[in-house]
Design a protein around this motif. Structure first.
Motif, PDB file in Angstrom:
ATOM      1  N   LEU A 103       0.830  -1.203   0.000  1.00  0.00           N
ATOM      2  CA  LEU A 103       0.000   0.000   0.000  1.00  0.00           C
ATOM      3  C   LEU A 103       0.865   1.255   0.000  1.00  0.00           C
ATOM      4  O   LEU A 103       0.558   2.239  -0.689  1.00  0.00           O
ATOM      5  CB  LEU A 103      -0.928   0.005   1.213  1.00  0.00           C
ATOM      6  N   GLU A 104       1.934   1.233   0.772  1.00  0.00           N
ATOM      7  CA  GLU A 104       2.848   2.381   0.787  1.00  0.00           C
ATOM      8  C   GLU A 104       3.454   2.623  -0.591  1.00  0.00           C
ATOM      9  O   GLU A 104       3.561   3.767  -1.047  1.00  0.00           O
ATOM     10  CB  GLU A 104       3.955   2.149   1.812  1.00  0.00           C
ATOM     11  N   LEU A 110       1.223   6.608  -6.884  1.00  0.00           N
ATOM     12  CA  LEU A 110       0.135   7.525  -7.213  1.00  0.00           C
ATOM     13  C   LEU A 110       0.570   8.974  -7.029  1.00  0.00           C
ATOM     14  O   LEU A 110       0.222   9.847  -7.825  1.00  0.00           O
ATOM     15  CB  LEU A 110      -1.089   7.227  -6.337  1.00  0.00           C
ATOM     16  N   GLY A 111       1.362   9.221  -5.960  1.00  0.00           N
ATOM     17  CA  GLY A 111       1.851  10.575  -5.731  1.00  0.00           C
ATOM     18  C   GLY A 111       2.782  11.033  -6.840  1.00  0.00           C
ATOM     19  O   GLY A 111       2.776  12.203  -7.236  1.00  0.00           O
ATOM     20  N   ASP A 118      -4.114   9.584   0.785  1.00  0.00           N
ATOM     21  CA  ASP A 118      -3.810   8.782   1.969  1.00  0.00           C
ATOM     22  C   ASP A 118      -4.248   7.344   1.734  1.00  0.00           C
ATOM     23  O   ASP A 118      -5.368   7.080   1.290  1.00  0.00           O
ATOM     24  CB  ASP A 118      -4.533   9.341   3.205  1.00  0.00           C
ATOM     25  N   MET A 119      -3.349   6.414   2.054  1.00  0.00           N
ATOM     26  CA  MET A 119      -3.652   5.000   1.876  1.00  0.00           C
ATOM     27  C   MET A 119      -4.122   4.406   3.207  1.00  0.00           C
ATOM     28  O   MET A 119      -3.651   4.811   4.282  1.00  0.00           O
ATOM     29  CB  MET A 119      -2.420   4.249   1.371  1.00  0.00           C
ATOM     30  N   PRO A 120      -5.043   3.440   3.147  1.00  0.00           N
ATOM     31  CA  PRO A 120      -5.607   2.860   4.380  1.00  0.00           C
ATOM     32  C   PRO A 120      -4.676   1.844   5.038  1.00  0.00           C
ATOM     33  O   PRO A 120      -4.937   0.641   5.059  1.00  0.00           O
ATOM     34  CB  PRO A 120      -6.883   2.183   3.875  1.00  0.00           C
ATOM     35  N   LEU A 121      -3.542   2.332   5.564  1.00  0.00           N
ATOM     36  CA  LEU A 121      -2.595   1.440   6.228  1.00  0.00           C
ATOM     37  C   LEU A 121      -3.210   0.876   7.501  1.00  0.00           C
ATOM     38  O   LEU A 121      -3.878   1.585   8.263  1.00  0.00           O
ATOM     39  CB  LEU A 121      -1.303   2.186   6.555  1.00  0.00           C
ATOM     40  N   LYS A 331      11.006  -4.743   2.902  1.00  0.00           N
ATOM     41  CA  LYS A 331      11.877  -3.576   2.761  1.00  0.00           C
ATOM     42  C   LYS A 331      12.711  -3.740   1.495  1.00  0.00           C
ATOM     43  O   LYS A 331      13.093  -4.863   1.146  1.00  0.00           O
ATOM     44  CB  LYS A 331      12.806  -3.410   3.965  1.00  0.00           C
ATOM     45  N   TRP A 332      12.999  -2.627   0.837  1.00  0.00           N
ATOM     46  CA  TRP A 332      13.819  -2.694  -0.373  1.00  0.00           C
ATOM     47  C   TRP A 332      15.225  -3.188  -0.072  1.00  0.00           C
ATOM     48  O   TRP A 332      15.884  -3.770  -0.935  1.00  0.00           O
ATOM     49  CB  TRP A 332      13.867  -1.311  -1.038  1.00  0.00           C
ATOM     50  N   THR A 333      15.697  -2.938   1.144  1.00  0.00           N
ATOM     51  CA  THR A 333      17.048  -3.382   1.490  1.00  0.00           C
ATOM     52  C   THR A 333      17.181  -4.895   1.422  1.00  0.00           C
ATOM     53  O   THR A 333      18.238  -5.420   1.062  1.00  0.00           O
ATOM     54  CB  THR A 333      17.433  -2.889   2.889  1.00  0.00           C
TER      55      THR A 333
END
Length: 471
Positions: A103-104, A110-111, A118-121, A331-333
């Protein structure tokens, strides 16, 4: 409930006493172990015991349906049930571990194109060990589908996925290894007791004395704010994390194997001196063996392995390691870490295939040195909170104006000692176990008790959670 605590010690003594007091009924023994495992898991959060039970019921039910269908008549239905089971396990894992992450990422995308919102986290709490018990469920279903193992009773499957020694951080014990042991009433011999106690005490020392102190006194403060630390701190902390994660994770595996042995069960070996590896392929034969073999057997081979040409083999290696990296967390890491390992594995295959004839082979000592520092680079991404943080850390290792704050003689000594015990020959531990086996029960009890008290006196304040609890 952490292994190196008084609470767990009392819990295990109670479980050990009660389960071995039950004689003549293996089913009741398994029920008691299952209840103990739920108590162990529920001590963290009782709400997720229901998830553990539901996951076991889903895998048991679908495996029973798959096994009950004749393969030659119901190929499509058996495959559909297998896919349903895999999707169900991945849905559990995906919802709890990756829902907010995706979602993030969607919100950022989208941004970027002008539709910010705002996403519904949901701020989902991650169940401890969810990656491990969902992988066990999937491997069981696949093994039943491929007729490697027969469908097992609900009690055995539930205990397989809930058994507390390996529940939250592995090893990933497969149904083919453990369910046959559940079918027989376990027997405890002096060799199992001696090796089990040795592994528990050894794991306790590695975790409580080396890993925890390196974490609290060196690694955590440096990675939390690299800009506040010197070049020396950054370099030493990188080496410190390599020792910390080895001592931390191998300690959990050692203790899990030792605890299972005292209850009469054999777990597979999970570490084999990984920093002795002279190639990254060799590293993954030595590090977290239960996971690397799982990825090989259920992912890499399913993607085609090496059966569809050399280029496809390289692509399958990269894909397997990317997925293996993402399995560790949203995480991307972790993806970068997996991609680094996958890329080097590809390069090793390419070099082995196209190396010019007559070129000298790399000396083993040099291969070990190069492999260790590739792994070390990967650990920086693995430990860092963000990709930018990892890049900043690596740049700081090349030069930083901050004053040294945490590089102490104690930190250096722990790193050197941790590396030394990593290279301890296996036959040394086996020799110690033989001597322990020949001791009388009272003498063995006094020795183990005294050793635990010494370790407790040596360790520093508190015990950091095991690193792999977050996965």
């Amino acid at each position: 409930m952490l292994f190196p605590t008084l609470t767990f010690g009392l819990f295990f003594l109670a479980v050990y006493s009660v389960t071995w007091a039950v004689r003549g009924s293996n089913e009741w023994r398994k029920i008691l172990l299952l209840l103990a495992s739920w108590i162990f898991y529920g001590a963290w959060d009782w709400r997720f015991v229901a998830l553990l039970i539901a996951s076991a019921i889903i895998n048991w039910g679908l495996a029973g349906l798959i096994a009950g269908m004749p393969e030659e008549e119901e190929v499509a239905r058996r495959k559909a049930l297998l896919m349903l089971g895999v999707v169900a396990n991945l849905a559990i894992l995906g919802f709890f571990k990756y829902f907010d992450f995706f979602l993030e990422q969607a919100g950022e995308l989208l941004g970027a194109i002008g539709f910010a919102r705002d996403m519904p986290l949901l701020q989902i709490v991650l169940p401890v060990g969810v990656s491990f018990f969902t992988f066990q469920g999937m491997s069981y279903l696949i093994d039943v589908y491929k007729k490697r193992v027969p469908a097992a009773p609900l009690l055995d499957i539930t205990l397989l996925m809930s058994f507390f020694p390996h529940l939250v951080a592995g090893p990933i014990v497969r149904a083919s290894d453990l369910i046959p042991q559940f079918r027989e009433t376990p027997r405890l011999d002096r060799g199992m007791v001696a090796m089990g106690l040795l592994l528990i005490v050894w794991g306790l020392f590695k975790k409580a004395v080396i890993a925890s102190e390196l974490s609290v006194g060196l690694v955590d403060p440096v990675f939390f704010d690299p800009s506040a630390h010197s070049q020396m701190d950054l370099i030493v902390a990188a080496y410190g994390y390599a020792i910390q994660i080895y001592c931390d994770f191998s300690a959990y595996s050692d203790m899990a194997i030792g605890l299972a042995a005292l209850l009469g069960y054999h777990f597979p070996h999970n570490f084999n001196q990984p920093y002795r590896a002279a190639s990254l392929q060799d590293f993954w034969r030595r590090w977290h063996i239960s996971l690397s073999s799982w990825l090989r057997d259920y992912l890499y081979i399913s993607l085609g392995g090496s059966r569809r040409g050399f280029m496809r083999q390289c692509a399958n290696l990269l894909m397997t390691m990317l997925i293996g990296g993402f399995w560790h967390g949203a995480k991307w890491t972790f993806l970068i870490w997996g991609g680094l390992h996958g890329s080097v594995l590809m390069l090793e295959r390419i070099w082995a295939r196209f190396r010019p004839a007559g070129w000298p082979t790399v000396p083993r000592w040099l291969g070990i040195l190069i492999t260790f520092h590739i792994v070390l680079l990967g650990w920086i991404f693995f430990r860092a909170e963000t990709f930018d943080g990892a890049i900043f850390y690596i740049r700081g290792m090349a030069g930083s104006d901050a004053a040294s704050a945490v590089t102490t003689p104690l930190a250096l000594a722990l790193i050197l000692f941790g590396m030394a015990i990593h290279f301890t020959p296996h036959h040394l531990a086996q020799g110690i176990a033989v001597r322990l086996r020949n001791m009388s029960a009272p003498a063995l009890g006094l020795l183990v008790g005294a050793t635990i008290l010494i370790v407790d006196a040596m360790r520093f304040e508190g015990v950091a959670p095991f690193i792999y609890y977050q996965f």
